[in-house]
Design an enzyme around this catalytic site. Structure first.
Site, mmCIF file in Angstrom:
data_model
loop_
_atom_site.group_PDB
_atom_site.id
_atom_site.type_symbol
_atom_site.label_atom_id
_atom_site.label_comp_id
_atom_site.label_asym_id
_atom_site.label_seq_id
_atom_site.Cartn_x
_atom_site.Cartn_y
_atom_site.Cartn_z
ATOM 1 N N GLN A 100 0.782 -0.999 0.113
ATOM 2 C CA GLN A 100 0.004 -0.068 0.257
ATOM 3 C C GLN A 100 0.791 1.074 -0.292
ATOM 4 O OE1 GLN A 100 -3.526 -0.303 0.516
ATOM 5 N NE2 GLN A 100 -3.602 1.760 -0.283
ATOM 6 N N PHE A 101 1.454 1.697 -1.104
ATOM 7 C CA PHE A 101 2.436 2.772 -1.273
ATOM 8 C C PHE A 101 1.708 4.080 -0.680
ATOM 9 C CE2 PHE A 101 -0.077 3.589 -5.103
ATOM 10 C CZ PHE A 101 -0.069 5.011 -5.208
ATOM 11 N N THR A 102 0.063 4.219 -0.815
ATOM 12 C CA THR A 102 -0.427 5.486 -0.171
ATOM 13 C C THR A 102 -0.294 5.553 1.247
ATOM 14 O OG1 THR A 102 -2.655 4.129 0.011
ATOM 15 C CG2 THR A 102 -2.009 5.235 -2.161
#
Length: 141
Positions: free
Chosen positions: A74-76
């Site tokens: 989950q890069f966010t």
């Protein structure tokens, strides 16, 4: 590394209409983000923390109950929306850096005996879960 960890009754991740990872019994769903200075040692520390985190029913851990985990990149989690209306992602590590570290978290969990399901790195994933509690914690290593 950063992880949003939810105690779940069940959870799954779907890519292109196909379930690619699922846990069908109570356990943890961990959304994992990587930043630029993360290392394999930090990934292993996160795996150890997830495996021993006592947030399941009765203050038990996945290691106590042999409970499964669903790990989803989950890069966010490293998005920054303090200025303006559009987040910036500059604190998120690029895919070639992040993917091996998310894999290292999964490997670290499995080496400890965990049953781990995963998403597909970089894919458009649909995550479904039943948050038990609700119970959600943020781990920042």
């Amino acid at each position: 590394m950063r992880a949003v960890v939810q105690r779940v009754s069940r959870a799954s991740v779907t890519v292109d209409g196909r379930i690619v990872g699922a846990i069908e019994t109570p356990g943890l769903c961990a959304l994992v983000g990587v930043t630029h200075d993360d290392t394999p040692a930090i990934a292993d520390k996160l795996a150890e923390k997830l495996w021993g985190l006592r947030i399941l029913d009765g203050e038990k851990s996945c290691s106590d109950l042999d409970a499964p985990l669903l790990v989803v990149s989950q890069f966010t989690l490293y998005g920054d929306a303090r200025k303006g209306r559009r987040p910036t992602w500059i604190a998120a590590a690029p895919g070639p850096v992040a993917e091996p570290l998310v894999d290292a978290v999964v490997t670290g969990l499995r080496s400890r005996g965990a049953t781990v399901a995963t998403g597909v790195f970089g894919a458009d994933m649909k995550v479904e879960l039943v948050n038990d509690g609700p119970f959600t914690v943020l781990l920042d290593l």
